[in-house]
Structures are given as C-alpha cells and as structure tokens.
Write an enzyme that holds these catalytic residues in place. Structure first.
Site, PDB file in Angstrom:
ATOM      1  N   HIS A 197       0.838  -1.213   0.000  1.00 12.84           N
ATOM      2  CA  HIS A 197       0.000   0.000   0.000  1.00 12.84           C
ATOM      3  C   HIS A 197       0.871   1.261   0.000  1.00 12.84           C
ATOM      4  O   HIS A 197       0.893   1.982  -0.979  1.00 12.84           O
ATOM      5  CB  HIS A 197      -0.998   0.054   1.173  1.00 12.84           C
ATOM      6  CG  HIS A 197      -1.946  -1.085   1.215  1.00 12.84           C
ATOM      7  ND1 HIS A 197      -2.798  -1.379   0.179  1.00 12.84           N
ATOM      8  CD2 HIS A 197      -2.170  -2.035   2.161  1.00 12.84           C
ATOM      9  CE1 HIS A 197      -3.511  -2.445   0.491  1.00 12.84           C
ATOM     10  NE2 HIS A 197      -3.139  -2.866   1.687  1.00 12.84           N
ATOM     11  N   ASP A 202      -5.025  -8.177  -3.418  1.00 13.31           N
ATOM     12  CA  ASP A 202      -5.304  -7.922  -2.009  1.00 13.31           C
ATOM     13  C   ASP A 202      -6.649  -8.505  -1.555  1.00 13.31           C
ATOM     14  O   ASP A 202      -6.765  -9.705  -1.343  1.00 13.31           O
ATOM     15  CB  ASP A 202      -5.211  -6.417  -1.757  1.00 13.31           C
ATOM     16  CG  ASP A 202      -5.251  -6.045  -0.276  1.00 13.31           C
ATOM     17  OD1 ASP A 202      -5.281  -6.944   0.567  1.00 13.31           O
ATOM     18  OD2 ASP A 202      -5.241  -4.837   0.039  1.00 13.31           O
TER      19      ASP A 202
HETATM   20 ZN   LIG Z   1      -3.421  -6.737   2.794  1.00 12.10          ZN
END
Ligand SMILES: [Zn+2]
Length: 453
Positions: free
Chosen positions: A271, A322
């Site tokens: 991220h 994800d």
């Molecule tokens: Zn994750």
C-alpha cells in the site's frame, strides 16, 4: 512434446523492451526457458500462441479468503474498519477444508486471469479458539495445496500478528486465530514450514505497525534475512494507523520500521498510501519494493498512494489484488498510472514497459521467484492475451503492449503456462473446468450457507 519440454511460437511477445517482438520461438526444458528467438519460423509441433505473450503475471498481495465477501460490502459499510468487521466474520468460520476449497477456487480464478504466482499474506494460523492445530501450519498447508493443485506458484508470506493496536492491546475474538504469542513463537512455526512442492516457498511478513510490537521488528527482519525469506509489511494504508503510530512512538510507520532495519531490497511495503516526503526518500533509497493494490485501495477508500514518486526515488513497483474485490492484474497495473493522472492532472507518468515490469519481473522478485521475464534460465511462466476480443481488437495496428496494458481484462487471457506446463487453454482451466461453479460452492460454504442462497 514431452512433459518436461515446451516449444511455443508466439505471434507477439514482450521480452522486456519498449514494445513486443514478433514471431518469437520460445523453448523450455525442466521448467525453465532455454532459448528465446524473435523473428523465427514456427517449427513443426510447436504450440502456436496467437496474440500477445508476456511473462506470467505475479500477484504479490493476496488475502485469499477475502474473496468470500466480494460484493457483500458495497452498501452500508462506511469505511475500512467497518469492512474489516465483516471480513472478520468469515475469518471466524473457516476451517482447513473450507479454506482449502475457497483458496483453490480463488487461485483458479487467478490462473484464468493470467496470474502464475501469488504472494499469500497469510495470518489465519490457528483453530477457532486460538489454539494451534495438531500441525501448527495446517492452514498454511491448506493454501499451499490449493495453489499447487491448480498449478500456480505460491509464496506463503507467513505473517506475524501479535497485538490489537500500537498500545499492545491483547488480541481478542477472531484475532486469536492470528496469534503466535511472541515473535519467537511465530519464528518457530515458520521454521517448521517446509513445503515439498517446487511450486511453493515461504516468506515472512510483519502484519503492520499496529499488530506487532516495535521491539520485534528488528528480530523478525534478522530472521527473514538469515533464512533468505522475502519480507512484506502493510504500511500506512490508513491515516488512522499513522496517527496512532505518531501518537505512541512519535515516528511515522516508515521511520519506525526503518529504525529497526526492515527496509531493504528484500523487503516489500504493501500500500504505502499515506507517506511523507522523507518516508518516500527512505523507502526509495533502501530499494524496498512497493506492492500497489489499487482496486482494493479504491474499494476501501484508502486514498491514492505516491507510487510514481516512490518509483522515481528508487523503489520497484509491483501489484496485488489484495482483498479481491476484483481479480484482474491488468487493471491493477494501469490503475497505478491512471490514478496518478486523476490526482496530478498530468498524463504519462510511467512508461508502458515499467507497468509491464510491475506485473511480472518486479513482482516475482518481491515474492522470491526467479521468474517474470522471458529469457533463457528463468522459470518458464507465460500468459497469452487474445488480440481479437472486443477489448483488444485493433491492437495489431498499433502498440500491442500499450493496448493490452490499458484495455485488456482478465477475460482476454487465453493461455497460461507455469514451469513449462500449460494450465489454461483457450480460456479454460485444465484441472478445474468450472471455476465459476466451484467458486459459487466454495463461497457459500465459507459463509455457512447453501450454494446460491
Ligand atoms: Zn493486505
């Protein structure tokens, strides 16, 4: 063609340059490429691959069981934390059988979309009451079997998860399934995880600065380095994580992890959405990879991370699906560029080959595979995209690589090869022909419902 040799002739193939090459003869033996020859005639018996062929795609960040709540959270779930409560509801139900079934179906969905390797960020370790299974790695073995049964590579990024927040609140409820008690307990369990399949390997992960006490970061990084394991960390996905970290440690998450020696070319920050300029410089200088998960970051209203600045600072970019709100790495790759256009009002930040590299070679390096490039010696993983679909038609008249990266979807994948063996032919998985039906049943069983209800 015997099982351990492969000869394919690709109409177009991306070999790492600015554009695709034409008429590429690719040969492999014992799972690795042996020769790669552009401008070659097709020998008799070669498998012809019309369309554009790339190295197999690498999904560096997966939480496979999140697939069960796709579509369940699109209304009435205001933010990441409310979404997490729903996700925990599934985590509280799964057992080795339901996890295996859901993972196998989801990895088959990945295979159909062109993914040949997955990094499974795996933190669901123990039984429903938090006690270890008879084999403490039972659930790791379940996801390994799931991936290898559908024929893709897996790196189990075995995740250390020890506390509920930065202040050290003990884990409660479903989170007890994640808890190894101490970093040493985690390390003992990871040391005992020795996959026998050549398609599986082990990596390490620090869940986040929330979930692991800071004094454990250094020992975990040393353990990973000693064992030569890739090391992944969720980093600054949410502003609330940064605020809590600053309040408790007076350091940003990036700084705190830097202090402990976590960042290096063997590390991947997942991220990296909310960073300071100093954070970006530190990550880039260390050569830490950045796993961008743009469709999840959109879905969870995380924000747009500074991927372009991180890349300019020296960090290789890679991608992950994800939470699996969709599984389509073609979309993940172009989203890095397109989201930056929305934020900056400027086009053309990342050259097309950089996006292709993010989907392939950089991802493979991040999760520890000698793959992601079509060249002699590399693992023989390939994906071929049709150029005659409604989305890709016209690609032959221009830059086919740019066309595919900015317009193709998972539905355009025709052929997938892993280690020289074909696992997807004409868009159908050879071992699991009805992936949709299998997902339907696996999701229902993960949710504790009858299929279709
Ligand atoms: Zn994750």
């Amino acid at each position: 063609m015997s099982a351990d040799t492969l000869t394919v002739h690709a109409e177009l193939a991306w070999l790492g340059g600015q554009t695709a090459e034409r008429d590429v003869l690719i040969e492999a033996r014992d799972g690795r490429f042996t020769t790669v020859t552009p401008g070659a005639a097709a020998p008799a018996g070669a498998l012809r691959l019309p369309g554009l062929t790339l190295p197999g795609l690498v999904n560096t960040h997966s939480h496979v069981f999140h697939r069960a709540i796709r579509g369940h959270t699109q209304s009435g779930v205001a933010d990441f934390w409310a979404w997490r409560d729903l996700m925990y509801g599934v985590a509280a139900r799964l057992d080795p059988d339901t996890l295996y079934r859901l993972a196998a179906a989801t990895y088959a969905e990945m295979a159909l979309s062109g993914i040949t390797s997955v990094g499974e960020f795996h933190y669901l370790h123990h039984d429903l009451d938090g006690r270890p299974y008879a084999d403490p790695n039972e659930l790791s073995h379940a996801v390994i079997r799931a991936a290898t049964d559908v024929g893709i590579r897996i790196t189990v990024l075995d995740t250390c998860y020890l506390q509920g927040d930065v202040t050290g609140t003990p884990l409660a409820g479903v989170q007890r399934r994640f808890d190894d008690g101490s970093w040493q307990g985690w390390a003992r369990r990871v040391e005992a995880l020795r996959p026998s399949s050549p398609l599986a390997r082990v990596g390490a992960a620090i869940h986040s600065v929330r979930a692991v006490p800071h004094l454990a970061f250094g020992p975990i990084a040393e353990f990973a380095a000693d064992q030569q394991l890739p090391l992944h960390v969720h980093l600054s996905e949410q502003p609330a994580e940064n605020q809590a970290c600053l309040a408790h440690y007076n350091r940003t998450p990036t700084e705190l992890l830097a202090d402990a020696g976590v960042w290096s070319s063997a590390a991947t920050a997942v991220h990296a959405t909310h960073l300071t300029d100093a954070d970006i410089a530190a990550l880039g200088a260390s050569g830490t990879s950045i796993s961008m998960c743009c469709t999840t970051e959109r879905d969870l209203a995380d924000g747009v991370g500074p991927a372009v600045a991180l890349h300019a600072a020296g960090s290789p970019l890679c991608v992950g699906s994800d939470a699996h709100s969709v599984i389509d790495l073609w979309e993940e790759g172009r989203a890095i560029e397109l989201d930056e256009r929305l934020v900056s009002g400027i086009r053309g930040h990342l050259p097309v080959p950089v996006i292709a590299e993010a989907l392939t070679g950089s991802g493979a390096a991040s999760i520890g595979w000698d793959a992601g490039r079509i060249e002699a010696g590399a693992l023989a993983d390939l994906v071929t995209v049709a150029l005659d679909s409604p989305r890709t038609a016209g690609a032959r008249s221009g830059d086919a690589l740019a066309h595919v990266l900015f317009a193709a979807t998972a539905a355009d994948v025709r052929t997938v090869i892993v280690g020289g063996r074909q696992i997807v032919r004409e868009g159908t998985h050879l071992h699991l022909p009805e992936v949709g039906a299998e997902l339907e049943a696996a999701v229902a069983s993960a949710l504790g419902r009858a299929a279709g209800s």
